[in-house]
Design an enzyme around this catalytic site. Structure first.
Site, PDB file in Angstrom:
ATOM      1  N   HIS A   1      51.169 -22.869  41.734  1.00  0.00           N
ATOM      2  CA  HIS A   1      50.480 -22.764  40.549  1.00  0.00           C
ATOM      3  C   HIS A   1      49.560 -23.664  40.568  1.00  0.00           C
ATOM      4  O   HIS A   1      48.241 -23.611  39.822  1.00  0.00           O
ATOM      5  CB  HIS A   1      51.845 -23.679  39.427  1.00  0.00           C
ATOM      6  CG  HIS A   1      52.889 -22.638  39.119  1.00  0.00           C
ATOM      7  ND1 HIS A   1      53.687 -22.973  38.370  1.00  0.00           N
ATOM      8  CD2 HIS A   1      53.173 -21.465  39.794  1.00  0.00           C
ATOM      9  CE1 HIS A   1      54.652 -22.083  38.293  1.00  0.00           C
ATOM     10  NE2 HIS A   1      54.273 -21.153  39.190  1.00  0.00           N
TER      11      HIS A   1
ATOM     12  N   SER B   1      52.529 -16.161  40.218  1.00  0.00           N
ATOM     13  CA  SER B   1      52.100 -17.054  39.395  1.00  0.00           C
ATOM     14  C   SER B   1      50.810 -17.881  39.837  1.00  0.00           C
ATOM     15  O   SER B   1      50.019 -18.314  39.037  1.00  0.00           O
ATOM     16  CB  SER B   1      53.179 -18.104  39.263  1.00  0.00           C
ATOM     17  OG  SER B   1      54.567 -17.584  38.747  1.00  0.00           O
TER      18      SER B   1
END
Length: 298
Positions: free
Chosen positions: A249, A203
């Site tokens: 993230h 991610s």
């Protein structure tokens, strides 16, 4: 579980924008400066003024130069290739291959290669982590996933976002963006997360692609509202669900925005120098964060 739904690719005003002459399902606000045909990011090739379509570049369009006199370039100055999604395909394949190994070997594989600051791992019978000199975990964690749904969301996002972005940047720049964004996410996780909290997933790198896509769409004067909406949705998932490494993230997103800006806004005369110089600066930040945290834990 990381979730990165949707893709920001493609223009957004179906009632006013034409479609790419090579990809009728893709709307675009960009046209070839020679023949004026509408072209999408995958088809546009950077020219001295504006962008050109592949046919005009190959033919020379009456410029007096042979088609091979100058190498066709992408928006960011990369080389145009026959398969503009090759690296994305390889990345998806690598992630799937690692996931199959995880399923075959079991938890011991994750314990050896997931991102871990510093902790005693009963399954391995030793103290493990980046602080123990296992810096490779910053990289290997980018190719591991915790469940079928986890890898499904990440690989779908990688395919939807990565393909068009690879075509717009070129292979070398795309690899640099993906790798450094992923490392930025890993480094921020290592710096801020609890040292005994394991983390894994692609991610961070994918958020980097997301950030760079937003910069590219802004550069091409696309409607930014869908990108902003997707960013808000992703941030809600990031901070609203448990078991999500928000540090990865945010680190990946910031790295992707910084590198993406350099990729598409660098002046033509010093483009490569600025692009790879910014990549180097982000890498330096990754090393600094890693050294700081290692010093805190040892």
């Amino acid at each position: 579980m990381d979730q990165v739904p949707g893709s920001p690719q493609g223009p957004q005003d179906a009632q006013s924008l034409p479609t790419c002459y090579r990809h009728p399902d893709r709307e675009t606000g960009i046209s070839c400066t020679r023949c004026e045909r509408s072209i999408c990011p995958e088809c546009m090739i950077s020219a001295s003024v504006g962008f050109q379509c592949p046919e005009c570049v190959r033919s020379g369009s009456g410029t007096g130069h042979s088609p091979t006199a100058s190498q066709p370039r992408t928006v960011a100055g990369g080389t145009v290739t026959e398969d503009p999604r090759l690296i994305t395909k390889i990345l998806v394949g690598l992630n799937l291959a690692f996931f199959l190994v995880q399923l075959s070997v079991g938890s011991s594989f994750e314990e050896r290669f997931e991102l871990l600051g510093l902790a005693y791992v009963p399954g391995l019978g030793s103290v493990e982590g980046v602080a123990e000199g296992q810096w490779y975990r910053l990289v290997t964690a980018m190719f591991l996933h915790g469940s079928v749904m986890h890898i499904a969301f990440n690989m779908l996002s990688l395919w939807w976002i990565g393909g068009p972005l690879e075509a717009a940047l070129g292979r070398a720049r795309y690899i640099a963006l993906y790798a450094i964004s992923g490392l930025a996410g890993s480094a921020l996780t290592y710096l801020l997360a609890e040292p005994n909290q394991p983390s894994l997933g692609a991610s961070g790198a994918i958020f980097g692609l997301f950030g760079a896509t937003a910069i590219l769409m802004r550069r091409l004067n696309y409607d930014m509202r869908p990108v902003i909406a997707l960013l808000v949705i992703n941030l809600i998932f990031t901070f609203g669900w448990s078991n999500i490494a928000w540090e990865a993230h945010i680190g990946g997103l910031v790295g992707g925005v910084v590198i993406g800006y350099a990729m598409v806004h660098a002046p033509r005369g010093r483009r490569a120098l600025i692009q790879y110089g910014v990549c180097t600066l982000v890498l330096v930040a990754v090393v600094v964060m890693t050294l700081i945290r290692t010093g805190q834990l040892t």
